[in-house]
Design an enzyme around this catalytic site. Sequence first.
Site, PDB file in Angstrom:
ATOM      1  N   TYR A 166       0.848  -1.197   0.000  1.00  0.00           N
ATOM      2  CA  TYR A 166       0.000   0.000   0.000  1.00  0.00           C
ATOM      3  C   TYR A 166       0.884   1.247   0.000  1.00  0.00           C
ATOM      4  O   TYR A 166       0.678   2.169  -0.793  1.00  0.00           O
ATOM      5  CB  TYR A 166      -0.923  -0.004   1.211  1.00  0.00           C
ATOM      6  CG  TYR A 166      -1.808   1.229   1.293  1.00  0.00           C
ATOM      7  CD1 TYR A 166      -3.006   1.288   0.586  1.00  0.00           C
ATOM      8  CD2 TYR A 166      -1.440   2.331   2.067  1.00  0.00           C
ATOM      9  CE1 TYR A 166      -3.819   2.409   0.646  1.00  0.00           C
ATOM     10  CE2 TYR A 166      -2.245   3.463   2.129  1.00  0.00           C
ATOM     11  CZ  TYR A 166      -3.431   3.495   1.419  1.00  0.00           C
ATOM     12  OH  TYR A 166      -4.223   4.613   1.471  1.00  0.00           O
ATOM     13  N   LYS A 170       1.315   4.162  -2.914  1.00  0.00           N
ATOM     14  CA  LYS A 170       1.133   5.586  -2.644  1.00  0.00           C
ATOM     15  C   LYS A 170       2.427   6.367  -2.880  1.00  0.00           C
ATOM     16  O   LYS A 170       2.383   7.550  -3.243  1.00  0.00           O
ATOM     17  CB  LYS A 170       0.638   5.787  -1.212  1.00  0.00           C
ATOM     18  CG  LYS A 170      -0.794   5.297  -0.984  1.00  0.00           C
ATOM     19  CD  LYS A 170      -1.790   5.976  -1.910  1.00  0.00           C
ATOM     20  CE  LYS A 170      -3.227   5.649  -1.540  1.00  0.00           C
ATOM     21  NZ  LYS A 170      -4.201   6.311  -2.449  1.00  0.00           N
TER      22      LYS A 170
END
Length: 270
Positions: A166, A170
Site C-alpha cells: 500500500y 502511494k
Amino acid sequence: MTTPETSSPSSPSSPSPARPVALVTGPTAGIGRCFADQLAAGGHDLVLVSRDAARLEETAAELRERWGGAGGGLAAALADRDGMRRVEERLTDRARPVELLVNNAGFGLKKRFLDNDTDAETAMLDVLVTATLRLTHAALGPMVERGSGGVINVSSVAGFLPRGTYSAAKAWVNSFGEWAAHEYRDRGVTVMTLCPGFTKTEFHARMDVSRESAPSYLWLEADELVAEALRDYADRKVWSIPSKRYKAITAAARVVPNGLLQRFQAIGRK
C-alpha cells in the site's frame, strides 16, 4: 454498467450553464463524499464514479437535492479495464469538459504481503496506481488543450514510509503527482497530491482497523482535511498535507534514512 445520464435535466449530460464539472472517484463515503459535498456546494456539477451503482445513485440524488445543479453517477469498477475505459471516455469528452478530476478511489489490505493472494494485491495496485495513471492521462489531454483544469490525486502519508505494498503504491502516486505538477503548471493545469494520515472514515473500518490503532491526536476529520485541500488546490500547491502534525511527520520521513525507519517499524511489530 452506468446509471442513465439522460434520465433527468440534472444529469451529467446536461450540465448547468457556467458551472464547472468535477469527476470524483470513490464519492459515496469518507474523503470522496466530502469532496463531492464541498465541490457541489461551491458550484460544481458532478460526475460520481463508484462500483456500487445503487449507493452511487442514492449519493447523486442526495447531492442534487441539497445543492442543486447537475450530478449523476457512472458505475464502474476501477480494478476492471472495461470500467476504467468508460471513465476515461467521459474524461476525454470535449463536448462535456471535466474541469477537475479527483482520483480518490482506493482500498487497503490489512494482512501482510505473503498472507494476501496475488489477485487481491493486483486489484489494489490497479485501483491505486493504474487507475490514477490512466484517468489522469485521459483528463490531462483536454485540460492542456484548453489551458485550464486540474487533478487532485488522493495519496497518503503512508507513501513517505516503507510499510508494504500500500505504501509502495502511494509512493508512486506521490512521485507521479510531484512530477506532473511541475510538468503541466505552465500549461495552465494544476496537479496536486493530497496526503492524509489517519482519517475518520470507513476506510480503516473496512480493514478492521480500530481507532485505538493510533493515538487520538493523529485522527483527522475528513471534512476539515478536504476543505484545507481545496484551499491548497486553489493556491495551486503541489502538495496538500493536512495538519501541522502530519506536515512534521512527512518532513521527518523525507530526511530519515529508510533503513532506520524500517528498524523502528520492526520494533513496533514485535
